[in-house]
Scaffold this motif. Structure first.
Motif, PDB file in Angstrom:
ATOM      1  N   GLY A   1       8.200   4.001   4.997  1.00 21.69           N
ATOM      2  CA  GLY A   1       6.779   3.673   4.939  1.00 21.69           C
ATOM      3  C   GLY A   1       5.987   4.191   6.123  1.00 21.69           C
ATOM      4  O   GLY A   1       4.779   4.418   6.021  1.00 21.69           O
ATOM      5  N   ILE A   2       6.647   4.394   7.283  1.00 21.51           N
ATOM      6  CA  ILE A   2       5.949   4.928   8.458  1.00 21.51           C
ATOM      7  C   ILE A   2       6.348   6.372   8.727  1.00 21.51           C
ATOM      8  O   ILE A   2       6.111   6.907   9.815  1.00 21.51           O
ATOM      9  CB  ILE A   2       6.224   4.055   9.702  1.00 21.51           C
ATOM     10  N   GLY A   3       6.973   7.014   7.733  1.00 24.41           N
ATOM     11  CA  GLY A   3       7.281   8.437   7.850  1.00 24.41           C
ATOM     12  C   GLY A   3       8.599   8.757   8.505  1.00 24.41           C
ATOM     13  O   GLY A   3       8.793   9.891   8.959  1.00 24.41           O
TER      14      GLY A   3
ATOM     15  N   TYR B   1       9.363   6.238  -1.153  1.00 18.53           N
ATOM     16  CA  TYR B   1       9.212   4.813  -0.831  1.00 18.53           C
ATOM     17  C   TYR B   1       9.348   3.954  -2.089  1.00 18.53           C
ATOM     18  O   TYR B   1      10.037   2.930  -2.084  1.00 18.53           O
ATOM     19  CB  TYR B   1       7.841   4.602  -0.189  1.00 18.53           C
ATOM     20  N   THR B   2       8.695   4.388  -3.165  1.00 18.04           N
ATOM     21  CA  THR B   2       8.747   3.630  -4.417  1.00 18.04           C
ATOM     22  C   THR B   2      10.143   3.660  -5.026  1.00 18.04           C
ATOM     23  O   THR B   2      10.688   2.623  -5.416  1.00 18.04           O
ATOM     24  CB  THR B   2       7.730   4.197  -5.422  1.00 18.04           C
ATOM     25  N   ALA B   3      10.733   4.845  -5.126  1.00 21.85           N
ATOM     26  CA  ALA B   3      12.035   4.981  -5.781  1.00 21.85           C
ATOM     27  C   ALA B   3      13.127   4.251  -5.018  1.00 21.85           C
ATOM     28  O   ALA B   3      13.945   3.527  -5.605  1.00 21.85           O
ATOM     29  CB  ALA B   3      12.381   6.461  -5.930  1.00 21.85           C
ATOM     30  N   PHE B   4      13.169   4.405  -3.696  1.00 20.01           N
ATOM     31  CA  PHE B   4      14.231   3.794  -2.903  1.00 20.01           C
ATOM     32  C   PHE B   4      14.098   2.271  -2.850  1.00 20.01           C
ATOM     33  O   PHE B   4      15.078   1.583  -2.560  1.00 20.01           O
ATOM     34  CB  PHE B   4      14.221   4.359  -1.483  1.00 20.01           C
ATOM     35  N   GLY B   5      12.927   1.762  -3.123  1.00 23.68           N
ATOM     36  CA  GLY B   5      12.732   0.314  -3.055  1.00 23.68           C
ATOM     37  C   GLY B   5      12.998  -0.427  -4.346  1.00 23.68           C
ATOM     38  O   GLY B   5      12.754  -1.633  -4.425  1.00 23.68           O
ATOM     39  N   ARG B   6      13.511   0.257  -5.386  1.00 26.57           N
ATOM     40  CA  ARG B   6      13.701  -0.411  -6.677  1.00 26.57           C
ATOM     41  C   ARG B   6      15.020  -1.172  -6.755  1.00 26.57           C
ATOM     42  O   ARG B   6      15.217  -1.971  -7.662  1.00 26.57           O
ATOM     43  CB  ARG B   6      13.638   0.605  -7.815  1.00 26.57           C
TER      44      ARG B   6
ATOM     45  N   PRO C   1       0.804  -1.231   0.000  1.00 27.17           N
ATOM     46  CA  PRO C   1       0.000   0.000   0.000  1.00 27.17           C
ATOM     47  C   PRO C   1       0.834   1.277   0.000  1.00 27.17           C
ATOM     48  O   PRO C   1       0.305   2.349  -0.278  1.00 27.17           O
ATOM     49  CB  PRO C   1      -0.817  -0.108   1.297  1.00 27.17           C
ATOM     50  N   GLY C   2       2.143   1.171   0.282  1.00 28.31           N
ATOM     51  CA  GLY C   2       2.959   2.362   0.376  1.00 28.31           C
ATOM     52  C   GLY C   2       3.465   2.907  -0.935  1.00 28.31           C
ATOM     53  O   GLY C   2       3.969   4.036  -0.986  1.00 28.31           O
ATOM     54  N   VAL C   3       3.360   2.142  -2.021  1.00 30.45           N
ATOM     55  CA  VAL C   3       3.928   2.587  -3.288  1.00 30.45           C
ATOM     56  C   VAL C   3       2.979   3.533  -3.998  1.00 30.45           C
ATOM     57  O   VAL C   3       1.822   3.701  -3.605  1.00 30.45           O
ATOM     58  CB  VAL C   3       4.245   1.388  -4.209  1.00 30.45           C
ATOM     59  N   LEU C   4       3.495   4.154  -5.052  1.00 29.58           N
ATOM     60  CA  LEU C   4       2.675   5.046  -5.864  1.00 29.58           C
ATOM     61  C   LEU C   4       1.511   4.290  -6.486  1.00 29.58           C
ATOM     62  O   LEU C   4       1.612   3.092  -6.767  1.00 29.58           O
ATOM     63  CB  LEU C   4       3.523   5.677  -6.960  1.00 29.58           C
ATOM     64  N   GLY C   5       0.426   5.000  -6.739  1.00 25.77           N
ATOM     65  CA  GLY C   5      -0.769   4.373  -7.273  1.00 25.77           C
ATOM     66  C   GLY C   5      -0.707   4.140  -8.764  1.00 25.77           C
ATOM     67  O   GLY C   5       0.317   4.350  -9.419  1.00 25.77           O
TER      68      GLY C   5
END
Length: 784
Positions: free
Chosen positions: A567-569, A734-739, A525-529
């Motif tokens: 993800g939790i800020g 969150y999305t970018a750093f997780g790639r 749920p934390g990634v971009l939509g």
């Protein structure tokens, strides 16, 4: 007035759209920007700004879907440079004010009695409807219901496609409520990239004639026919503002075109103009992820465009069928008791008639999204209510590799719809579910957003036949195919990367599932939509209409620890003894580009033995001094220099192919010939026709975060130049750093904007109707 064809796909300045609607309280706000662009990737802002120029648009935090949505479409380059706010004061009365005023006047008592009678009738109708079985599409009416019935009739074999145009064919057996035996999987030969339906020379000539007469470029002829059909020339002569239906054309350009054709007959309150503007505003909102828009925001946008009576314009657009009107809020009508009814019939008011209720919100939306959301809600309820609830999967759950996987297996055994959430490591749990279901003799498959996701799922299940891409499954190129009734021949489908599902794609998918099939939506749920309109996964989670399983499996290593904190800020400093996470500070955009090229070409390969073609660069937007365009140019010069003899590309170039709006497929150029540009997209050969290369292929060493969602690489380099600060949000970071799987380098030039975005800039809301639709449906398995 000029309206020029646009750039190649993805030439936006930030991951944020520039054309939308601003609430009235943001009047005239000129926002700081980082070279925004009409093909920017921004979906997700609930409060959006009125159309701004291609060089001056606010990079909304975490909203990137428009580029993925508009990549491959013709865009207008001649947009004005004024960053306008949609803040003109407008009437705040409901959309039905004018209609209500036309009704005969009643006394207060008579009006109350009429309202109470109507209330009782609605309550009885609702009770009767809830007592009846749920059928997919039952919530639709009028043309939408007729269209859905026609589609199902053809799909089920009850009617042929020609039956709606000629004499009906003999009726076949109706669609069964359970999937039939699977047909052998098909392995189709590689196909050329889909090309748009060709326009007839006559239609193109007619449109060119009108465009030239109105002062618009002839180059708009083909996209105009694509948007308006073969009768586009005639339609433009009678209604010049229909030009707004062409991607990239702005209202001021359509106004100039109309003035050239109509002369003195052209005015700002022309009904044709106001109706086209309403449609245009809603289409721009859809590019940001909204399936509907507050009526007040639409009225404000119309007022900003010199419409003197926005309320009347909105009502006229609704009457003309340009938009649909919805009421949200106000709560459920109360269950009326007999005593209440008697008191009302005697002339008194209902007991709580004067009690304040939930505010009523008036929404406007396009019929295509209304149909998709209602069809999706009904389809999900159908799956919930038709699956076998007493399946015994206890033995399979006991053999699961983790407690979270066991919980997912047990939950799926007793439910037709399950929502599963977790990070990257949690993807092992759906894989265990698929393997367990196959061990029980069920036809279980997993569908990923990308070819990369499909490969990772195949590795996790140990069986390549279990994993497909969502596009491949729906097209029939991958997966089990269809049964004799037209439904997907499967018993269990697990959709990974569920946040990337837009409402139209989800509606098509659910409609393709037979009664009794099980569906698991799994994602982070934390990634971009999604790139398209809607927030399907988030709405399903929020509505709580099905069981939810939250993974307890943490992402491992320093990168996993860093991303989990985001993800939790919290942007925490993590121990990275193996240099898994490296921060590279830079002073300006020029240095950011230089250090990025150095990292990809030298540092990462030398330190981690990761070749340059396995390192992905991710940045905030397409334009700007360190956007994807500049970075791709610099990376090509260093990694694969060449003249670009194949439409700007050379063999060996990394590219991203956009076969359809919302889909970005990484690939490598192999060759080119008379057929077109030959690509290798994750091992799948693709041929892009010559006429489609410019609009659907761009260099791909550097991508936006939204384009990279759902995919991973051994190493990722995230570039944050100073002018990108306004485009950052927690979901974006969150999305970018997780790639990156093994290594993450952050080229950092935004100072405190990065921790501020992580801590205080959450995901921007999208206005959708799916959640209330789901909450209103009877679903016995809904989570408490």
């Amino acid at each position: 007035m000029t309206a020029l064809p646009g750039e190649t796909p993805g030439t936006g300045g930030t991951d944020t759209p520039q054309d939308a609607v601003s609430p009235p309280d943001e009047a005239g706000a000129q926002e700081p920007t980082a070279d925004a662009d009409p093909a920017s990737d921004g979906a997700g802002a609930a409060e959006v700004v009125d159309p701004a120029s291609t060089e001056a648009a606010e990079p909304d935090a975490g909203a990137e879907a428009e580029a993925a949505n508009t990549e491959g479409a013709t865009e207008a380059e001649g947009a004005s440079s004024d960053a306008e706010g949609a803040g003109t004061d407008s009437d705040t009365e409901g959309a039905g004010t004018d209609a209500a005023s036309a009704a005969p006047e009643l006394s207060e008592a008579q009006a109350e009695l009429a309202a109470q009678r109507e209330l009782r009738e609605r309550i009885e109708q609702r009770k009767a409807a809830k007592a009846a079985p749920i059928a997919a599409g039952a919530g639709l009416s009028g043309t939408a219901a007729d269209l859905l019935a026609a589609v199902r009739a053809v799909e089920s074999g009850e009617k042929t496609g020609s039956a709606f145009f000629a004499s009906p064919a003999p009726a076949q057996a109706p669609r069964r409520t359970a999937p039939a035996a699977a047909q052998p999987p098909r392995t189709p030969a590689p196909q050329a990239a889909p090309a748009p339906q060709s326009a007839s020379p006559e239609a193109l000539d007619a449109v060119r004639s009108v465009l030239v007469e109105g002062g618009a470029p002839e180059a708009l002829a083909r996209p105009t026919v694509g948007a308006l059909g073969e009768q586009a020339g005639e339609l433009l002569r009678t209604d010049p503002w229909q030009l707004l239906a062409v991607p990239g054309v702005r209202p001021e350009q359509a106004d100039g075109f109309a003035r050239a054709l109509l002369g003195a007959d052209c005015g700002p309150d022309d009904g044709r103009r106001t109706a086209a503007l309403v449609g245009w505003v809603l289409e721009r909102a859809a590019l940001q992820g909204h399936t509907a828009l507050d009526a007040e925001a639409v009225r404000a946008a119309l007022a900003e465009r010199a419409v003197s009576d926005p309320d009347a314009a909105v009502l006229e657009a609704v009457e003309e069928g340009v938009a649909l009107l919805f009421q949200e809020g106000g709560g459920e009508e109360p269950e009326e008791t007999e005593a209440d009814a008697e008191e009302t019939d005697e002339g008194g008011l209902a007991p709580d008639a004067d009690a304040p209720g939930e505010p009523v919100r008036i929404l406007l939306g396009l019929d295509r999204y209304a149909l998709a959301e209602e069809s999706l809600a009904d389809g999900l309820a159908r799956l919930v209510n038709t699956c076998e609830k007493a399946a015994d999967w206890a033995e399979a759950a006991a053999a699961a590799p983790s407690p979270s996987a066991a919980e997912l297996i047990r939950t799926t055994a007793a439910a037709g719809l399950v929502a599963h959430s977790g990070g990257e490591a949690a993807r092992a749990e759906p894989a265990a579910l698929i393997a367990a279901a196959r061990g029980l003799g069920l036809r279980a498959f997993g569908a990923a957003h990308s070819e990369d996701g499909r490969r990772r799922l195949s590795a996790a299940t140990g069986d390549p036949d279990t994993a497909v891409t969502l596009a491949g499954l729906l097209s029939g190129a991958q997966g089990p195919g269809r049964d004799e009734d037209g439904a997907l021949a499967l018993d269990l489908l697990v959709v990974l990367d569920a946040p990337q599902l837009d409402v139209e794609g989800a509606a098509v998918l659910v409609e393709a599932l037979a009664d009794g099939a099980r569906l698991v939506l799994s994602g982070d749920p934390g990634v971009l939509g999604s790139a398209g309109a809607g927030r399907v996964f988030a709405d399903v989670l929020a509505a709580r209409t099905c069981p939810q399983v939250v993974s307890r499996t943490p992402d491992p290593g320093p990168i996993g620890e860093l991303v989990s904190g985001i993800g939790i800020g919290e942007l925490n400093q993590v121990d990275a003894p193996g240099k898994e996470v490296v921060i590279v500070p830079v002073r300006d955009a020029g240095e950011a580009v230089h250090r990025t090229v150095q990292l990809v070409a030298d540092s990462v390969p030398r330190a981690f033995s990761i070749p340059a073609d396995e390192t992905q660069v991710i940045t905030v937007g397409h334009g700007g001094a360190a956007g994807t365009r500049v970075l791709n140019e610099a990376l090509k010069q260093r990694l694969n220099p060449g003249p670009g003899r194949f439409g700007g590309f050379d063999p060996g170039d990394r590219v991203v192919h956009v076969p359809a709006p919302g889909r970005a497929v990484p690939g490598v150029v192999r060759s080119a010939d008379a057929e077109g540009l030959h690509l290798d997209c994750g091992g799948v050969p693709v041929v892009v026709p010559q006429e489609r290369v410019e609009s659907s292929v761009r260099h791909g060493w550097a991508l936006s975060a939204h384009q990279a969602a759902g995919m991973r690489w051994p190493a990722a380099v995230v570039v944050l130049p100073g002018d990108a600060a306004q485009g950052l949000s927690r979901p974006w970071v969150y999305t970018a750093f997780g790639r990156g799987e093994r290594h993450l380098s952050v080229v950092h030039g935004v100072d405190q904007a990065l921790p501020h975005a992580v801590a205080q800039v959450p995901a921007q809301e999208r206005t959708t109707r799916l959640r209330p639709l789901l909450e209103a449906l009877p679903t016995p398995d809904a989570a408490s």
